[in-house]
Design an enzyme around this catalytic site. Structure first.
Site, PDB file in Angstrom:
ATOM      1  N   ASP A  82      -6.533   2.214  -4.722  1.00  0.00           N
ATOM      2  CA  ASP A  82      -5.995   0.750  -4.603  1.00  0.00           C
ATOM      3  C   ASP A  82      -7.652   0.477  -5.782  1.00  0.00           C
ATOM      4  OD1 ASP A  82      -4.006  -1.159  -3.658  1.00  0.00           O
ATOM      5  OD2 ASP A  82      -6.431  -2.275  -2.085  1.00  0.00           O
TER       6      ASP A  82
ATOM      7  N   SER B 107       0.936  -8.000  -8.700  1.00  0.00           N
ATOM      8  CA  SER B 107       1.736  -8.697  -8.235  1.00  0.00           C
ATOM      9  C   SER B 107       0.946  -9.900  -9.476  1.00  0.00           C
ATOM     10  CB  SER B 107       1.464  -9.109  -7.401  1.00  0.00           C
ATOM     11  OG  SER B 107       0.639  -9.901  -6.637  1.00  0.00           O
TER      12      SER B 107
ATOM     13  N   ARG C 188       2.157 -13.857   1.108  1.00  0.00           N
ATOM     14  CA  ARG C 188       1.172 -14.677   0.659  1.00  0.00           C
ATOM     15  C   ARG C 188       0.835 -14.135  -1.109  1.00  0.00           C
ATOM     16  NH1 ARG C 188      -3.205 -10.605   0.239  1.00  0.00           N
ATOM     17  NH2 ARG C 188      -2.738  -8.941   0.879  1.00  0.00           N
TER      18      ARG C 188
ATOM     19  N   HIS D  96      -2.984   5.521  -6.052  1.00  0.00           N
ATOM     20  CA  HIS D  96      -2.524   4.592  -5.540  1.00  0.00           C
ATOM     21  C   HIS D  96      -3.640   3.069  -6.617  1.00  0.00           C
ATOM     22  CE1 HIS D  96      -0.338   1.139  -4.070  1.00  0.00           C
ATOM     23  NE2 HIS D  96      -1.745   0.236  -3.864  1.00  0.00           N
ATOM     24  N   CYS D  97      -3.438   2.778  -7.453  1.00  0.00           N
ATOM     25  CA  CYS D  97      -4.450   1.732  -8.303  1.00  0.00           C
ATOM     26  C   CYS D  97      -3.507   1.066  -9.391  1.00  0.00           C
ATOM     27  CB  CYS D  97      -5.917   2.519  -9.262  1.00  0.00           C
ATOM     28  SG  CYS D  97      -4.216   3.898  -9.571  1.00  0.00           S
TER      29      CYS D  97
ATOM     30  N   TYR E 178       6.563  -2.747   0.828  1.00  0.00           N
ATOM     31  CA  TYR E 178       5.337  -3.190   0.835  1.00  0.00           C
ATOM     32  C   TYR E 178       5.715  -4.316   1.824  1.00  0.00           C
ATOM     33  CZ  TYR E 178       0.345  -4.338   0.533  1.00  0.00           C
ATOM     34  OH  TYR E 178      -0.811  -5.122   0.837  1.00  0.00           O
TER      35      TYR E 178
ATOM     36  N   HIS F 295       0.751   1.506   2.037  1.00  0.00           N
ATOM     37  CA  HIS F 295      -0.713   1.382   2.670  1.00  0.00           C
ATOM     38  C   HIS F 295      -0.206   1.433   4.444  1.00  0.00           C
ATOM     39  CE1 HIS F 295      -2.397   0.421  -0.423  1.00  0.00           C
ATOM     40  NE2 HIS F 295      -1.448  -1.110  -0.487  1.00  0.00           N
TER      41      HIS F 295
ATOM     42  N   ARG G  18       8.655  -1.586  -6.443  1.00  0.00           N
ATOM     43  CA  ARG G  18       7.929  -1.282  -5.610  1.00  0.00           C
ATOM     44  C   ARG G  18       8.828  -2.856  -5.457  1.00  0.00           C
ATOM     45  NH1 ARG G  18       1.635  -3.817  -5.132  1.00  0.00           N
ATOM     46  NH2 ARG G  18       1.376  -2.738  -2.610  1.00  0.00           N
TER      47      ARG G  18
END
Length: 309
Positions: free
Chosen positions: A249, A77, A130, A31-32, A157, A181, A124
C-alpha cells in the site's frame, strides 16, 4: 484551498527497514501507488488530500530494498481519472509493473485500448465517501461490462458497513472482482466476527471474487505488531489461498499520523501465510496469473503446480 497553498503531506517511512523475511524470487507487491511528481502530473482538483511527490523512482527503490521483483500500481484517488502518473511508472518499469486504473464513465473504447497497451489490467471503483464525492453504481456497471472484453478485472474499495448494501451491485459485475483491503473489516472482532462472516459469505457466493489481504496499519487499531490482524486474516488466507493478493500500500495514502515501516509490513507475510506454499500463492502464483497471465509458469515458480486450499 488551492494546491499552491494547501499543505502537502508525507505518509510514508523515510528509511524503511530491510525485512527479516526474504520474499521468494519473483514476488509481486500487488498493491502500491505513485504520487506525481506534481510538476509533471498535477493532482486532481477534487482530491481530498495533497501528498508530497512519491514517484516511480522511489517506488522501484523500495521494491528492491524489500526484495520484491514486480509491482501492481493502483491509481491513487489524488490523481482522479487522469492515469498519466500510473502509466508513466509502468512504462519506466521495464515490464516489471502492471496497473489498475480509475476511469471516467464516459471514457472511449480507444482510450481503454490505450490504457491496456500501457499495462493496465483492471479498473477500480471507490466507495469511500471520505475519498470520493460520487460513486454511480449504474455507470460503474457499464464500465465493468466494457472492460470485460479486455480481460480486465474490477477492484472495489468499500468499508465493511456497506457490504450488504453493495451485494446487488457486486452480484451484477460480470468479470472477476478483487476486494480492496478485504472491505476494511474490523479485525478486532476476530476471524469469526460479523465482518469476517459477511466477507466469507461474499467469497462463497462466487468463485471469481478475490481479495487483497493488506493494510494491517489501517485495519488494526492496536498498532504494531498487529496481532489482531494476524488472528483475523491468517484463517482467511488458508481458506481462500487461490484468491488472495498482498501489497505494501506504499506510499500509504492518508496515513501520515500512523506511518508504518514497510519492512515490518513485509515481515507480516510469514505470520499470515506461514507455509511456503501459501507464501508462493500469495506473492507469486496469484498476482502473476492475474496481471501477467501470458508469463509461462516456469518463469515465476519451479514449485509444484497450484493446488486447492
Amino acid at each position: 484551498m488551492s494546491a499552491d497553498t494547501q499543505e502537502r503531506i508525507i505518509s510514508w517511512h523515510g528509511n524503511p527497514s530491510v525485512p527479516r523475511f526474504t520474499p521468494p524470487p519473483g514476488a509481486v507487491d500487488a498493491h502500491c501507488h505513485v504520487f506525481g511528481p506534481m510538476a509533471q502530473f498535477p493532482f486532481s482538483a477534487q482530491s481530498k488530500y495533497l501528498p508530497e511527490d512519491a514517484g516511480a523512482d522511489m517506488l522501484f527503490a523500495l521494491r528492491d530494498r524489500l526484495g520484491f521483483s514486480r509491482n501492481v500500481i493502483v491509481q491513487a484517488s489524488c490523481h482522479g481519472t487522469d492515469n498519466s502518473a500510473t502509466l508513466d511508472a509502468i512504462a519506466k518499469s521495464d515490464g516489471k509493473a502492471r496497473g489498475v486504473a480509475v476511469v471516467d464513465p464516459a471514457i472511449s473504447d480507444a482510450e481503454l485500448d490505450r490504457l491496456h497497451a500501457g499495462g493496465i489490467r483492471g479498473v477500480r471503483f471507490n466507495f469511500l465517501k471520505r475519498l470520493v464525492d460520487n460513486a454511480p453504481k449504474d455507470k460503474f456497471l457499464d464500465i465493468a461490462r466494457r472492460v470485460e472484453a479486455l480481460g480486465w478485472h474490477v477492484v472495489v474499495y468499500f468499508e465493511a458497513d456497506i457490504l450488504e448494501e453493495l451485494r446487488p451491485f457486486l452480484d451484477a459485475i460480470p468479470t472477476l472482482i478483487v476486494i480492496d483491503h478485504m472491505g476494511r473489516p474490523d479485525v478486532a472482532q476476530g476471524p469469526d466476527g460479523v465482518d469476517m462472516r459477511a466477507l466469507r459469505a461474499l467469497l462463497d457466493s462466487r468463485d471469481d471474487i478475490w481479495m487483497k489481504v493488506t493494510c494491517p496499519d489501517r485495519l488494526d487499531a492496536k498498532g504494531p505488531p498487529w496481532d489482531d490482524f494476524v488472528a483475523a486474516v491468517a484463517p482467511l488466507i488458508a481458506g481462500y489461498c487461490d484468491r488472495v493478493l498482498w501489497g505494501t500500500d506504499w506510499p500509504h495514502p492518508n496515513m501520515q499520523d500512523a506511518i508504518a515501516d514497510d519492512g515490518a509490513l513485509v515481515d507480516m507475510v510469514p505470520r499470515i501465510a506461514p507455509t511456503l506454499e501459501l507464501q508462493r500463492k500469495l506473492l507469486i502464483d496469484n498476482p502473476i496469473s492475474l496481471y501477467w497471465p501470458e508469463a509461462p509458469p516456469q518463469w515465476w515458480s519451479k514449485a509444484a503446480p497450484r493446488s486447492s486450499c
